[in-house]
Motif scaffolding. Sequence first.
Motif, PDB file in Angstrom:
ATOM      1  N   SER A 117      22.759  39.390  47.704  1.00 30.24           N
ATOM      2  CA  SER A 117      22.817  40.207  48.920  1.00 30.24           C
ATOM      3  C   SER A 117      22.681  39.344  50.167  1.00 30.24           C
ATOM      4  N   GLY A 118      21.850  38.285  50.092  1.00 25.83           N
ATOM      5  CA  GLY A 118      21.725  37.372  51.229  1.00 25.83           C
ATOM      6  C   GLY A 118      23.012  36.631  51.494  1.00 25.83           C
ATOM      7  N   ARG A 119      23.668  36.161  50.439  1.00 26.79           N
ATOM      8  CA  ARG A 119      24.942  35.461  50.617  1.00 26.79           C
ATOM      9  C   ARG A 119      26.025  36.404  51.138  1.00 26.79           C
ATOM     10  N   ALA A 120      25.891  37.691  50.811  1.00 28.20           N
ATOM     11  CA  ALA A 120      26.858  38.670  51.310  1.00 28.20           C
ATOM     12  C   ALA A 120      26.626  39.023  52.770  1.00 28.20           C
ATOM     13  N   GLY A 121      25.551  38.495  53.342  1.00 25.55           N
ATOM     14  CA  GLY A 121      25.276  38.725  54.749  1.00 25.55           C
ATOM     15  C   GLY A 121      24.270  39.819  55.031  1.00 25.55           C
ATOM     16  N   ALA A 148      31.320  51.642  47.844  1.00 26.93           N
ATOM     17  CA  ALA A 148      32.421  50.792  47.381  1.00 26.93           C
ATOM     18  C   ALA A 148      32.545  49.543  48.252  1.00 26.93           C
ATOM     19  N   ARG A 149      32.367  49.697  49.560  1.00 29.73           N
ATOM     20  CA  ARG A 149      32.443  48.539  50.462  1.00 29.73           C
ATOM     21  C   ARG A 149      31.292  47.573  50.216  1.00 29.73           C
ATOM     22  N   ILE A 150      30.109  48.118  50.002  1.00 30.22           N
ATOM     23  CA  ILE A 150      28.952  47.252  49.718  1.00 30.22           C
ATOM     24  C   ILE A 150      29.189  46.470  48.436  1.00 30.22           C
ATOM     25  N   VAL A 151      29.642  47.167  47.389  1.00 28.56           N
ATOM     26  CA  VAL A 151      29.876  46.501  46.104  1.00 28.56           C
ATOM     27  C   VAL A 151      30.947  45.430  46.241  1.00 28.56           C
ATOM     28  N   GLY A 152      31.998  45.707  47.011  1.00 26.13           N
ATOM     29  CA  GLY A 152      33.036  44.706  47.207  1.00 26.13           C
ATOM     30  C   GLY A 152      32.488  43.427  47.818  1.00 26.13           C
ATOM     31  N   ARG A 153      31.624  43.556  48.809  1.00 23.43           N
ATOM     32  CA  ARG A 153      31.003  42.369  49.423  1.00 23.43           C
ATOM     33  C   ARG A 153      30.086  41.658  48.437  1.00 23.43           C
ATOM     34  N   LEU A 154      29.347  42.413  47.664  1.00 23.04           N
ATOM     35  CA  LEU A 154      28.429  41.794  46.707  1.00 23.04           C
ATOM     36  C   LEU A 154      29.187  41.059  45.611  1.00 23.04           C
ATOM     37  N   ALA A 182      32.103  39.618  45.842  1.00 21.27           N
ATOM     38  CA  ALA A 182      32.616  38.372  46.411  1.00 21.27           C
ATOM     39  C   ALA A 182      31.496  37.340  46.520  1.00 21.27           C
ATOM     40  N   ALA A 183      30.320  37.774  46.953  1.00 16.61           N
ATOM     41  CA  ALA A 183      29.188  36.855  47.098  1.00 16.61           C
ATOM     42  C   ALA A 183      28.675  36.376  45.750  1.00 16.61           C
TER      43      ALA A 183
END
Length: 488
Positions: A206-210, A80-86, A88-89
């Motif tokens: 994924s790159g933009r998400a860091g 869920a945390r990974i998806v949240g970052r993705l 946003a990116a």
Amino acid sequence: MKSRSMITALGAPLAAALLAVLAACSSLPGVTTTRTEGQNAPIVASDDPEEDAIGAREHPRIVASYGGIYSDRQAEIMIARIVGRLLAAADQPNQKFTVTILDTAEVNAFALPGGYVYVTRGILALASDTSEIAAVLAHEIAHVTLKHARARTNRVRTNEIVDKVVTGVFGADTATDQASNRSKMSLAAFSQQQELAADKEGILTSGRAGYDPHAAARFLGAMGRFAHFSAGDADQEGDFLSSHPSTPDRVQKAIETARAFFGAPGLGETARDGYMAGIEGLAFGDSPAQGAVVGRRYINPTLKFTFEVPQNYTLQISKGAVVGVAGEGEAVRFDSAEVPASMGLEDYLKSGWIAGLQPATVKRESANGFEMATGVAVTPQWNFRVAVVRHDGRVYRFIFAAKFDNPAFTKAAEATLKSFRAATAKDLGLVKKLVVRTVTAGSVDTADSLARRMSGLSRGTDLFYILNNLYPGDTLVAGQKYKIVTVE
């Protein structure tokens, strides 16, 4: 762990054909359909009600077809945390994504319209850090945001040949036939152009998400190795490895994209330690809820029954059923079906769910205290021995198929049916639970020394190298965690 060497002397083409013919409409007994809302999904408002309706309609079928939902709070929170970052990116503030972990050993990930994204615990076990699973999720999110999943669903609606094949062989209801629905999705797989577009968009997201943008290429390579390792499995048609082939050209394009937009490897977050903590204790191989294959025997510890196939058969749990292939051009499928208690087994056999049935051959039988019915079916290409068993309110089905009918084929079918019985405590003691554990490499550890910790499993040493994307002789990073599979 999943049984291997499924094809034996039969040969891959004939085995695939036999198992395709045996695909039927019910899931393995003991699997329940559950909704995922509130478990592991970041939910926001949707901007496409029609896509929501498509995903909501297909979601229960997907869950039932792939062994149900795998509940693991650590993994759910991590994803869920990974998806949240993705999200946003990817600049998708109004897109709803429901991410579900499926309880299957298959290495698979896919998406449906309406933002339904699925990953299996098999693919979680193969990934080695957060950036690799982020690459998978970003790729599937890209399919949704680029409307690929919607386009694929539209092609399914026009692909009537699948309905004709399933109806012709089984007389099945293709609206509810899970095997048919999965075949449709396989035949309507994303095009090469769509896959490459999702690769590029996923890497950018994924790159933009860091996250490490080179993780996509790295994981494609790992999947390629796993595909080779699993080449003996009976049926890879519906999994991520066939619908997302890890070709050298595709890996190279992923490398080129990462370099062009982000630079050389070494940038971006991998979060290996966090990922390893998230998959600690992850179930590996066949789910106990779906039963277990122990040699030539299938044991269901939940429903407490077992059966055994003859010596020339090799069993495997595959796509919601137990399937087996013999070296002489024979195959068997075992599954379950919803049948009203008021309907007799003889009547059920004659109810039209299998084509070519010869009604005069249907007869009532019993073995080990179980009510049964058997019959013979013949189509232009196949000969069938069909049997149904009623146990604890459900009906279980054996479907034996062979290119050529002979006494040995009949004897094998009869022996298997007569072996169906209640499981004893000794039987249940044979079912072992396999889990993923992490170990910390010491200063003198090597890939070989850690691999030996899995020597008790069939092909365990080779599996260790693949799960950790290592090769024999590789040196390890002292203090870093690596995956092993243990019997508990």
